[in-house]
Motif scaffolding. Structure first.
Motif, mmCIF file in Angstrom:
data_model
loop_
_atom_site.group_PDB
_atom_site.id
_atom_site.type_symbol
_atom_site.label_atom_id
_atom_site.label_comp_id
_atom_site.label_asym_id
_atom_site.label_seq_id
_atom_site.Cartn_x
_atom_site.Cartn_y
_atom_site.Cartn_z
ATOM 1 N N PRO A 108 9.322 8.884 -14.555
ATOM 2 C CA PRO A 108 8.932 9.479 -13.277
ATOM 3 C C PRO A 108 8.294 8.476 -12.309
ATOM 4 O O PRO A 108 8.530 8.518 -11.105
ATOM 5 C CB PRO A 108 7.928 10.561 -13.679
ATOM 6 C CG PRO A 108 8.271 10.891 -15.089
ATOM 7 C CD PRO A 108 8.748 9.604 -15.692
ATOM 8 N N ILE A 109 7.516 7.562 -12.841
ATOM 9 C CA ILE A 109 6.894 6.542 -11.989
ATOM 10 C C ILE A 109 7.966 5.601 -11.444
ATOM 11 O O ILE A 109 7.934 5.216 -10.264
ATOM 12 C CB ILE A 109 5.810 5.782 -12.774
ATOM 13 C CG1 ILE A 109 4.643 6.724 -13.060
ATOM 14 C CG2 ILE A 109 5.340 4.548 -12.015
ATOM 15 C CD1 ILE A 109 3.578 6.163 -13.954
ATOM 16 N N PRO A 145 3.294 12.369 -10.549
ATOM 17 C CA PRO A 145 4.717 12.222 -10.855
ATOM 18 C C PRO A 145 5.127 12.858 -12.182
ATOM 19 O O PRO A 145 6.306 13.022 -12.447
ATOM 20 C CB PRO A 145 4.927 10.707 -10.891
ATOM 21 C CG PRO A 145 3.597 10.134 -11.184
ATOM 22 C CD PRO A 145 2.596 11.082 -10.596
ATOM 23 N N TYR A 146 4.168 13.241 -13.013
ATOM 24 C CA TYR A 146 4.495 13.834 -14.303
ATOM 25 C C TYR A 146 4.646 15.351 -14.247
ATOM 26 O O TYR A 146 4.835 15.982 -15.279
ATOM 27 C CB TYR A 146 3.488 13.399 -15.369
ATOM 28 C CG TYR A 146 3.695 11.945 -15.724
ATOM 29 C CD1 TYR A 146 4.750 11.563 -16.538
ATOM 30 C CD2 TYR A 146 2.876 10.958 -15.200
ATOM 31 C CE1 TYR A 146 4.976 10.235 -16.841
ATOM 32 C CE2 TYR A 146 3.088 9.631 -15.498
ATOM 33 C CZ TYR A 146 4.133 9.272 -16.317
ATOM 34 O OH TYR A 146 4.356 7.956 -16.605
ATOM 35 N N TYR A 152 0.840 -1.204 0.000
ATOM 36 C CA TYR A 152 0.000 0.000 0.000
ATOM 37 C C TYR A 152 0.870 1.247 0.000
ATOM 38 O O TYR A 152 0.659 2.166 -0.782
ATOM 39 C CB TYR A 152 -0.937 -0.012 1.219
ATOM 40 C CG TYR A 152 -1.817 1.221 1.281
ATOM 41 C CD1 TYR A 152 -3.005 1.274 0.562
ATOM 42 C CD2 TYR A 152 -1.457 2.326 2.045
ATOM 43 C CE1 TYR A 152 -3.809 2.398 0.599
ATOM 44 C CE2 TYR A 152 -2.251 3.456 2.083
ATOM 45 C CZ TYR A 152 -3.419 3.486 1.364
ATOM 46 O OH TYR A 152 -4.212 4.605 1.396
ATOM 47 N N SER A 153 1.843 1.275 0.879
ATOM 48 C CA SER A 153 2.733 2.430 0.970
ATOM 49 C C SER A 153 3.570 2.603 -0.291
ATOM 50 O O SER A 153 3.779 3.708 -0.762
ATOM 51 C CB SER A 153 3.644 2.296 2.192
ATOM 52 O OG SER A 153 4.507 3.387 2.286
ATOM 53 N N ILE A 154 4.041 1.498 -0.854
ATOM 54 C CA ILE A 154 4.881 1.564 -2.053
ATOM 55 C C ILE A 154 4.091 2.098 -3.250
ATOM 56 O O ILE A 154 4.547 2.989 -3.958
ATOM 57 C CB ILE A 154 5.494 0.183 -2.370
ATOM 58 C CG1 ILE A 154 6.562 -0.156 -1.332
ATOM 59 C CG2 ILE A 154 6.064 0.140 -3.778
ATOM 60 C CD1 ILE A 154 7.050 -1.589 -1.385
ATOM 61 N N PHE A 155 2.902 1.585 -3.478
ATOM 62 C CA PHE A 155 2.156 1.975 -4.675
ATOM 63 C C PHE A 155 1.409 3.296 -4.536
ATOM 64 O O PHE A 155 1.089 3.929 -5.538
ATOM 65 C CB PHE A 155 1.192 0.871 -5.099
ATOM 66 C CG PHE A 155 1.900 -0.301 -5.720
ATOM 67 C CD1 PHE A 155 2.621 -0.154 -6.889
ATOM 68 C CD2 PHE A 155 1.879 -1.543 -5.115
ATOM 69 C CE1 PHE A 155 3.293 -1.213 -7.460
ATOM 70 C CE2 PHE A 155 2.544 -2.620 -5.676
ATOM 71 C CZ PHE A 155 3.253 -2.457 -6.855
ATOM 72 N N THR A 156 1.143 3.749 -3.308
ATOM 73 C CA THR A 156 0.448 5.019 -3.134
ATOM 74 C C THR A 156 1.393 6.157 -2.779
ATOM 75 O O THR A 156 1.011 7.319 -2.871
ATOM 76 C CB THR A 156 -0.624 4.919 -2.028
ATOM 77 O OG1 THR A 156 0.015 4.604 -0.786
ATOM 78 C CG2 THR A 156 -1.675 3.886 -2.377
ATOM 79 N N GLY A 157 2.611 5.850 -2.348
ATOM 80 C CA GLY A 157 3.552 6.882 -1.936
ATOM 81 C C GLY A 157 3.204 7.451 -0.573
ATOM 82 O O GLY A 157 3.630 8.552 -0.221
ATOM 83 N N LEU A 208 10.650 14.689 -7.639
ATOM 84 C CA LEU A 208 11.385 14.155 -6.501
ATOM 85 C C LEU A 208 11.272 15.022 -5.250
ATOM 86 O O LEU A 208 11.934 14.724 -4.251
ATOM 87 C CB LEU A 208 12.858 13.959 -6.873
ATOM 88 C CG LEU A 208 13.107 12.918 -7.959
ATOM 89 C CD1 LEU A 208 14.583 12.824 -8.274
ATOM 90 C CD2 LEU A 208 12.558 11.562 -7.565
ATOM 91 N N LYS A 209 10.441 16.063 -5.294
ATOM 92 C CA LYS A 209 10.285 16.910 -4.111
ATOM 93 C C LYS A 209 9.461 16.164 -3.068
ATOM 94 O O LYS A 209 8.312 15.794 -3.304
ATOM 95 C CB LYS A 209 9.632 18.237 -4.470
ATOM 96 C CG LYS A 209 10.557 19.158 -5.215
ATOM 97 C CD LYS A 209 9.924 20.506 -5.428
ATOM 98 C CE LYS A 209 10.878 21.400 -6.198
ATOM 99 N NZ LYS A 209 10.275 22.694 -6.508
ATOM 100 N N ILE A 210 10.095 15.960 -1.933
ATOM 101 C CA ILE A 210 9.484 15.171 -0.870
ATOM 102 C C ILE A 210 9.289 16.080 0.339
ATOM 103 O O ILE A 210 10.076 16.994 0.577
ATOM 104 C CB ILE A 210 10.375 13.956 -0.553
ATOM 105 C CG1 ILE A 210 9.635 12.904 0.229
ATOM 106 C CG2 ILE A 210 11.639 14.345 0.150
ATOM 107 C CD1 ILE A 210 10.344 11.560 0.250
#
Length: 127
Positions: A103-104, A30-31, A9-14, A37-39
Protein backbone atom coordinates in the motif's frame (compact mmCIF):
# COMPACT_ATOMS: atom_id res chain seq x y z
CA UNK A 1 13.99 17.59 7.45
CA UNK A 2 11.54 17.99 4.62
CA UNK A 3 10.50 21.55 4.09
CA UNK A 4 7.19 22.64 2.68
CA UNK A 5 7.54 23.80 -0.87
CA UNK A 6 9.69 20.87 -2.00
CA UNK A 7 8.55 17.96 -4.11
CA UNK A 8 9.87 15.55 -1.47
CA UNK A 9 7.44 17.01 1.07
CA UNK A 10 4.51 16.41 -1.25
CA UNK A 11 5.72 12.93 -2.24
CA UNK A 12 6.27 11.63 1.29
CA UNK A 13 3.23 13.26 2.90
CA UNK A 14 0.74 12.80 0.05
CA UNK A 15 -0.07 16.50 0.18
CA UNK A 16 -1.50 18.47 -2.74
CA UNK A 17 1.48 19.07 -5.04
CA UNK A 18 0.36 22.62 -5.86
CA UNK A 19 -0.36 24.15 -2.43
CA UNK A 20 0.68 21.36 -0.02
CA UNK A 21 -2.12 22.32 2.37
CA UNK A 22 -4.09 19.05 2.50
CA UNK A 23 -3.85 15.36 1.73
CA UNK A 24 -4.81 14.10 -1.72
CA UNK A 25 -6.28 10.94 -0.21
CA UNK A 26 -9.64 10.45 1.48
CA UNK A 27 -8.02 8.27 4.16
CA UNK A 28 -4.52 9.12 5.37
CA UNK A 29 -3.77 5.55 6.50
CA UNK A 30 -2.61 3.50 3.48
CA UNK A 31 -3.37 0.24 5.32
CA UNK A 32 -7.13 0.81 5.11
CA UNK A 33 -7.09 -1.41 2.04
CA UNK A 34 -10.60 -0.54 0.85
CA UNK A 35 -9.56 3.13 0.64
CA UNK A 36 -5.88 2.85 -0.31
CA UNK A 37 -6.35 4.41 -3.76
CA UNK A 38 -9.38 6.60 -3.07
CA UNK A 39 -8.31 10.10 -3.93
CA UNK A 40 -10.21 13.35 -3.44
CA UNK A 41 -11.66 14.90 -6.58
CA UNK A 42 -9.83 18.18 -6.05
CA UNK A 43 -7.97 20.18 -3.45
CA UNK A 44 -10.38 22.20 -1.32
CA UNK A 45 -7.69 24.83 -0.78
CA UNK A 46 -6.30 25.61 -4.26
CA UNK A 47 -8.84 23.77 -6.46
CA UNK A 48 -6.32 21.52 -8.24
CA UNK A 49 -8.07 18.56 -9.85
CA UNK A 50 -6.00 15.51 -8.95
CA UNK A 51 -7.07 13.48 -11.96
CA UNK A 52 -5.53 15.72 -14.59
CA UNK A 53 -7.06 13.58 -17.35
CA UNK A 54 -9.00 10.30 -17.52
CA UNK A 55 -6.87 7.35 -16.42
CA UNK A 56 -4.10 9.75 -15.33
CA UNK A 57 -2.75 7.50 -12.59
CA UNK A 58 -2.21 4.50 -14.90
CA UNK A 59 1.22 5.99 -15.55
CA UNK A 60 2.05 5.53 -11.88
CA UNK A 61 2.28 1.79 -12.55
CA UNK A 62 5.63 2.41 -14.25
CA UNK A 63 6.83 4.35 -11.22
CA UNK A 64 5.50 1.59 -8.97
CA UNK A 65 7.79 -0.92 -10.65
CA UNK A 66 10.85 1.19 -9.83
CA UNK A 67 9.75 1.88 -6.27
CA UNK A 68 9.04 -1.83 -5.75
CA UNK A 69 12.50 -2.71 -7.03
CA UNK A 70 14.02 -0.20 -4.59
CA UNK A 71 12.16 -1.84 -1.68
CA UNK A 72 13.22 -5.31 -2.91
CA UNK A 73 16.87 -4.27 -3.16
CA UNK A 74 16.71 -2.84 0.36
CA UNK A 75 15.24 -6.12 1.64
CA UNK A 76 17.98 -8.06 -0.15
CA UNK A 77 20.75 -5.92 1.29
CA UNK A 78 19.36 -6.12 4.81
CA UNK A 79 18.60 -9.86 4.80
CA UNK A 80 21.45 -11.27 2.73
CA UNK A 81 24.34 -8.88 3.13
CA UNK A 82 23.80 -7.70 6.69
CA UNK A 83 22.21 -10.77 8.32
CA UNK A 84 23.81 -13.37 5.98
CA UNK A 85 20.47 -15.11 5.46
CA UNK A 86 20.18 -18.11 3.16
CA UNK A 87 18.80 -17.74 -0.35
CA UNK A 88 15.32 -18.97 0.61
CA UNK A 89 15.16 -16.69 3.64
CA UNK A 90 16.29 -13.76 1.49
CA UNK A 91 13.54 -14.55 -1.03
CA UNK A 92 10.96 -14.70 1.75
CA UNK A 93 12.21 -11.37 3.11
CA UNK A 94 11.89 -9.75 -0.33
CA UNK A 95 8.40 -11.17 -0.94
CA UNK A 96 7.28 -10.19 2.55
CA UNK A 97 8.61 -6.67 2.10
CA UNK A 98 6.74 -6.20 -1.16
CA UNK A 99 3.50 -7.53 0.37
CA UNK A 100 3.75 -5.58 3.63
CA UNK A 101 4.78 -2.31 1.99
CA UNK A 102 2.47 -2.73 -1.03
CA UNK A 103 0.00 0.00 0.00
CA UNK A 104 2.83 2.43 0.73
CA UNK A 105 4.47 1.61 -2.62
CA UNK A 106 1.18 2.31 -4.43
CA UNK A 107 0.71 5.66 -2.75
CA UNK A 108 4.33 6.71 -3.16
CA UNK A 109 4.09 5.88 -6.85
CA UNK A 110 0.98 8.01 -7.29
CA UNK A 111 2.58 10.85 -5.37
CA UNK A 112 5.73 10.72 -7.51
CA UNK A 113 3.66 10.53 -10.71
CA UNK A 114 1.53 13.60 -10.00
CA UNK A 115 4.56 15.56 -8.78
CA UNK A 116 6.21 14.97 -12.15
CA UNK A 117 3.46 17.07 -13.76
CA UNK A 118 2.40 19.58 -11.07
CA UNK A 119 4.78 21.89 -9.26
CA UNK A 120 4.50 23.83 -6.02
CA UNK A 121 2.92 27.28 -6.43
CA UNK A 122 3.72 29.79 -3.66
CA UNK A 123 0.74 31.92 -4.66
CA UNK A 124 -1.67 28.97 -4.35
CA UNK A 125 -0.25 28.17 -0.92
CA UNK A 126 -0.82 31.73 0.37
CA UNK A 127 -4.51 31.99 -0.47
Amino acid sequence: MMLKGTKLYSIFTGACPKCQKESMYETKNPYVLSDVLKINEKCSHCGLRYRLEPSFFYGSMYVSYGVGIAFAVAAYVISNLIFSASLIHTFIAIAGTIIIFGPIIMRLSRNIWINMFVGYDKNAAKT
